[in-house]
Design a protein around this motif. Structure first.
Motif, PDB file in Angstrom:
ATOM      1  N   PHE A  74      -6.353  16.257   1.201  1.00 53.09           N
ATOM      2  CA  PHE A  74      -7.111  15.121   0.666  1.00 53.09           C
ATOM      3  C   PHE A  74      -8.321  15.612  -0.110  1.00 53.09           C
ATOM      4  CE2 PHE A  74     -10.851  12.395   1.270  1.00 53.09           C
ATOM      5  CZ  PHE A  74     -10.453  11.306   0.520  1.00 53.09           C
ATOM      6  N   ASP A  75      -9.027  16.605   0.414  1.00 55.09           N
ATOM      7  CA  ASP A  75     -10.201  17.141  -0.286  1.00 55.09           C
ATOM      8  C   ASP A  75      -9.811  17.695  -1.651  1.00 55.09           C
ATOM      9  OD1 ASP A  75     -11.967  16.465   1.730  1.00 55.09           O
ATOM     10  OD2 ASP A  75     -11.832  18.412   2.722  1.00 55.09           O
ATOM     11  N   ARG A  76      -8.649  18.332  -1.728  1.00 49.53           N
ATOM     12  CA  ARG A  76      -8.189  18.855  -3.023  1.00 49.53           C
ATOM     13  C   ARG A  76      -7.917  17.709  -3.988  1.00 49.53           C
ATOM     14  NH1 ARG A  76      -5.393  22.574   0.350  1.00 49.53           N
ATOM     15  NH2 ARG A  76      -3.457  21.369   0.198  1.00 49.53           N
ATOM     16  N   LEU A  77      -7.334  16.646  -3.487  1.00 57.33           N
ATOM     17  CA  LEU A  77      -7.061  15.458  -4.310  1.00 57.33           C
ATOM     18  C   LEU A  77      -8.374  14.890  -4.847  1.00 57.33           C
ATOM     19  CD1 LEU A  77      -4.274  13.837  -4.676  1.00 57.33           C
ATOM     20  CD2 LEU A  77      -5.266  12.206  -3.076  1.00 57.33           C
ATOM     21  N   LEU A  78      -9.367  14.833  -3.988  1.00 54.33           N
ATOM     22  CA  LEU A  78     -10.675  14.318  -4.364  1.00 54.33           C
ATOM     23  C   LEU A  78     -11.325  15.212  -5.417  1.00 54.33           C
ATOM     24  CD1 LEU A  78     -12.446  11.919  -3.472  1.00 54.33           C
ATOM     25  CD2 LEU A  78     -13.468  13.411  -1.754  1.00 54.33           C
ATOM     26  N   ASP A  79     -11.235  16.513  -5.232  1.00 51.48           N
ATOM     27  CA  ASP A  79     -11.846  17.454  -6.177  1.00 51.48           C
ATOM     28  C   ASP A  79     -11.147  17.426  -7.532  1.00 51.48           C
ATOM     29  OD1 ASP A  79     -13.699  18.275  -4.303  1.00 51.48           O
ATOM     30  OD2 ASP A  79     -12.527  20.005  -3.640  1.00 51.48           O
ATOM     31  N   GLU A  80      -9.827  17.271  -7.525  1.00 51.15           N
ATOM     32  CA  GLU A  80      -9.084  17.238  -8.801  1.00 51.15           C
ATOM     33  C   GLU A  80      -9.431  15.975  -9.584  1.00 51.15           C
ATOM     34  OE1 GLU A  80      -6.268  16.471 -11.774  1.00 51.15           O
ATOM     35  OE2 GLU A  80      -6.338  15.262  -9.943  1.00 51.15           O
ATOM     36  N   GLY A  81      -9.520  14.843  -8.906  1.00 54.19           N
ATOM     37  CA  GLY A  81     -10.139  13.657  -9.493  1.00 54.19           C
ATOM     38  C   GLY A  81      -9.289  12.646 -10.224  1.00 54.19           C
ATOM     39  N   SER A  82      -8.014  12.956 -10.513  1.00 56.78           N
ATOM     40  CA  SER A  82      -7.233  12.035 -11.340  1.00 56.78           C
ATOM     41  C   SER A  82      -6.438  11.004 -10.535  1.00 56.78           C
ATOM     42  CB  SER A  82      -6.250  12.824 -12.229  1.00 56.78           C
ATOM     43  OG  SER A  82      -5.288  13.504 -11.446  1.00 56.78           O
ATOM     44  N   PHE A  83      -6.373  11.175  -9.221  1.00 59.27           N
ATOM     45  CA  PHE A  83      -5.576  10.272  -8.403  1.00 59.27           C
ATOM     46  C   PHE A  83      -6.142   8.854  -8.454  1.00 59.27           C
ATOM     47  CE2 PHE A  83      -4.592   8.122  -4.399  1.00 59.27           C
ATOM     48  CZ  PHE A  83      -3.208   8.256  -4.373  1.00 59.27           C
ATOM     49  N   VAL A  84      -5.237   7.876  -8.535  1.00 59.54           N
ATOM     50  CA  VAL A  84      -5.640   6.462  -8.576  1.00 59.54           C
ATOM     51  C   VAL A  84      -5.249   5.786  -7.268  1.00 59.54           C
ATOM     52  CG1 VAL A  84      -5.333   4.238  -9.727  1.00 59.54           C
ATOM     53  CG2 VAL A  84      -5.443   6.352 -11.084  1.00 59.54           C
ATOM     54  N   MET A  85      -6.238   5.254  -6.564  1.00 60.60           N
ATOM     55  CA  MET A  85      -5.979   4.495  -5.340  1.00 60.60           C
ATOM     56  C   MET A  85      -5.587   3.068  -5.723  1.00 60.60           C
ATOM     57  SD  MET A  85      -9.083   5.848  -2.868  1.00 60.60           S
ATOM     58  CE  MET A  85     -10.361   5.466  -4.076  1.00 60.60           C
ATOM     59  N   ASP A  86      -4.438   2.634  -5.265  1.00 60.53           N
ATOM     60  CA  ASP A  86      -3.897   1.320  -5.609  1.00 60.53           C
ATOM     61  C   ASP A  86      -3.611   0.561  -4.309  1.00 60.53           C
ATOM     62  OD1 ASP A  86      -2.475  -0.903  -6.403  1.00 60.53           O
ATOM     63  OD2 ASP A  86      -1.056   0.178  -7.663  1.00 60.53           O
ATOM     64  N   SER A  87      -4.506  -0.357  -3.966  1.00 61.17           N
ATOM     65  CA  SER A  87      -4.352  -1.073  -2.698  1.00 61.17           C
ATOM     66  C   SER A  87      -3.167  -2.025  -2.700  1.00 61.17           C
ATOM     67  CB  SER A  87      -5.643  -1.842  -2.373  1.00 61.17           C
ATOM     68  OG  SER A  87      -6.692  -0.948  -2.067  1.00 61.17           O
ATOM     69  N   GLU A  88      -2.698  -2.453  -3.868  1.00 64.98           N
ATOM     70  CA  GLU A  88      -1.506  -3.302  -3.915  1.00 64.98           C
ATOM     71  C   GLU A  88      -0.287  -2.514  -3.444  1.00 64.98           C
ATOM     72  OE1 GLU A  88      -0.838  -5.355  -7.544  1.00 64.98           O
ATOM     73  OE2 GLU A  88      -2.735  -6.452  -7.469  1.00 64.98           O
ATOM     74  N   ALA A  89      -0.145  -1.294  -3.930  1.00 65.50           N
ATOM     75  CA  ALA A  89       0.981  -0.463  -3.503  1.00 65.50           C
ATOM     76  C   ALA A  89       0.879  -0.146  -2.016  1.00 65.50           C
ATOM     77  CB  ALA A  89       1.021   0.828  -4.320  1.00 65.50           C
ATOM     78  N   ALA A  90      -0.329   0.160  -1.546  1.00 68.72           N
ATOM     79  CA  ALA A  90      -0.508   0.455  -0.127  1.00 68.72           C
ATOM     80  C   ALA A  90      -0.153  -0.761   0.726  1.00 68.72           C
ATOM     81  CB  ALA A  90      -1.943   0.899   0.143  1.00 68.72           C
ATOM     82  N   ALA A  91      -0.513  -1.939   0.254  1.00 65.22           N
ATOM     83  CA  ALA A  91      -0.178  -3.162   0.992  1.00 65.22           C
ATOM     84  C   ALA A  91       1.331  -3.378   1.034  1.00 65.22           C
ATOM     85  CB  ALA A  91      -0.868  -4.366   0.362  1.00 65.22           C
ATOM     86  N   ARG A  92       2.013  -3.069  -0.053  1.00 65.51           N
ATOM     87  CA  ARG A  92       3.481  -3.174  -0.055  1.00 65.51           C
ATOM     88  C   ARG A  92       4.075  -2.200   0.954  1.00 65.51           C
ATOM     89  NH1 ARG A  92       5.923  -1.518  -4.427  1.00 65.51           N
ATOM     90  NH2 ARG A  92       4.180  -0.960  -5.773  1.00 65.51           N
ATOM     91  N   GLY A  93       3.470  -1.030   1.063  1.00 60.77           N
ATOM     92  CA  GLY A  93       3.945  -0.061   2.043  1.00 60.77           C
ATOM     93  C   GLY A  93       3.770  -0.546   3.468  1.00 60.77           C
ATOM     94  N   LEU A  94       2.611  -1.139   3.753  1.00 56.43           N
ATOM     95  CA  LEU A  94       2.397  -1.682   5.093  1.00 56.43           C
ATOM     96  C   LEU A  94       3.398  -2.791   5.389  1.00 56.43           C
ATOM     97  CD1 LEU A  94       0.717  -1.915   7.718  1.00 56.43           C
ATOM     98  CD2 LEU A  94      -0.549  -3.741   6.558  1.00 56.43           C
ATOM     99  N   ILE A  95       3.612  -3.675   4.407  1.00 57.18           N
ATOM    100  CA  ILE A  95       4.556  -4.779   4.600  1.00 57.18           C
ATOM    101  C   ILE A  95       5.933  -4.229   4.955  1.00 57.18           C
ATOM    102  CG2 ILE A  95       5.808  -6.614   3.385  1.00 57.18           C
ATOM    103  CD1 ILE A  95       3.136  -7.051   1.786  1.00 57.18           C
ATOM    104  N   ALA A  96       6.359  -3.197   4.229  1.00 65.40           N
ATOM    105  CA  ALA A  96       7.686  -2.610   4.470  1.00 65.40           C
ATOM    106  C   ALA A  96       7.786  -2.022   5.868  1.00 65.40           C
ATOM    107  CB  ALA A  96       7.974  -1.549   3.417  1.00 65.40           C
ATOM    108  N   LEU A  97       6.775  -1.283   6.278  1.00 63.49           N
ATOM    109  CA  LEU A  97       6.779  -0.672   7.608  1.00 63.49           C
ATOM    110  C   LEU A  97       6.666  -1.744   8.692  1.00 63.49           C
ATOM    111  CD1 LEU A  97       4.433   2.336   6.810  1.00 63.49           C
ATOM    112  CD2 LEU A  97       6.862   2.504   7.384  1.00 63.49           C
TER     113      LEU A  97
END
Length: 201
Positions: A74-97
């Motif tokens: 996670f720290d590497r992801l944060l340092d690289e900086g281009s990752f986009v957090m998308d709460s809609e996709a995360a919510a779809r994942g929770l719904i599926a699980l």
């Protein structure tokens, strides 16, 4: 009575609440827990993670106050900086699980946060949910199919109707009455005290 846990899978404070949630559910295995996704990173907030320059300092505070850890991936992801957090996709994942194992929703929510905050896995990637489903002995193909078709706005609207604007929030629901057990961080003992007081009303 049941518990309603409103969180955002990309929220560091929600991640820090995972230990409390696990302890509370372990103490009360017969108490149903409903888990709802909030919409922390939606719309114009879906931008590269480097745009949120406060996250690294905030995570230091999270660890200092709660002991919650963040993984090297996670720290590497944060340092690289281009990752986009998308709460809609995360919510779809929770719904599926959640559909695959409603009674294990709290455990699955924690697994999602571990996938991101420890392993640096994207919560927009179907393979993340395939891996979680496999770990939990669920039908991974069904989970991935549900991820593709989930309706996150229903979770976001439910959170709004509950009056939740910050994450995490833990609510006790008894009949038509609702009682806040935690807004932001709380220890398992603090939640336990509030549950005990509630039971005596």
């Amino acid at each position: 009575m049941k518990l309603v846990y409103v969180f955002d899978a990309y929220c560091g404070w929600s991640h820090a609440f995972s230990g409390t949630l696990q302890a509370v559910t372990a103490r009360h295995p017969d108490l149903p827990v409903e888990v709802i996704s909030g919409g922390l990173f939606t719309g114009q907030r879906r931008v590269p993670i480097r745009e949120f320059g406060f996250i690294k300092d905030a995570n230091v505070q999270v660890t200092a106050r709660t002991g919650a850890r963040f993984g090297e991936a996670f720290d590497r992801l944060l340092d690289e900086g281009s990752f986009v957090m998308d709460s809609e996709a995360a919510a779809r994942g929770l719904i599926a699980l959640r559909q695959a194992a409603p009674a294990r929703a709290a455990e699955l929510a924690v697994a999602m946060q571990n996938a991101f905050f420890h392993n640096g896995s994207s919560l927009s990637d179907p393979d993340t949910y395939r891996a979680i489903a496999t770990d939990f002995g669920l039908d991974a193909d069904a989970v991935v199919a549900a991820f593709e078709s989930g309706r996150p706005e229903e979770d976001f609207q439910r959170a709004a109707r509950l009056g939740v604007s910050g994450f995490p929030t833990l609510i006790a629901v008894r009949g038509s009455d609702m009682f806040a057990l935690a807004r932001g961080h709380a220890t398992a003992d603090e939640v336990e005290e509030r549950l005990t007081a509630l039971s005596q009303r």
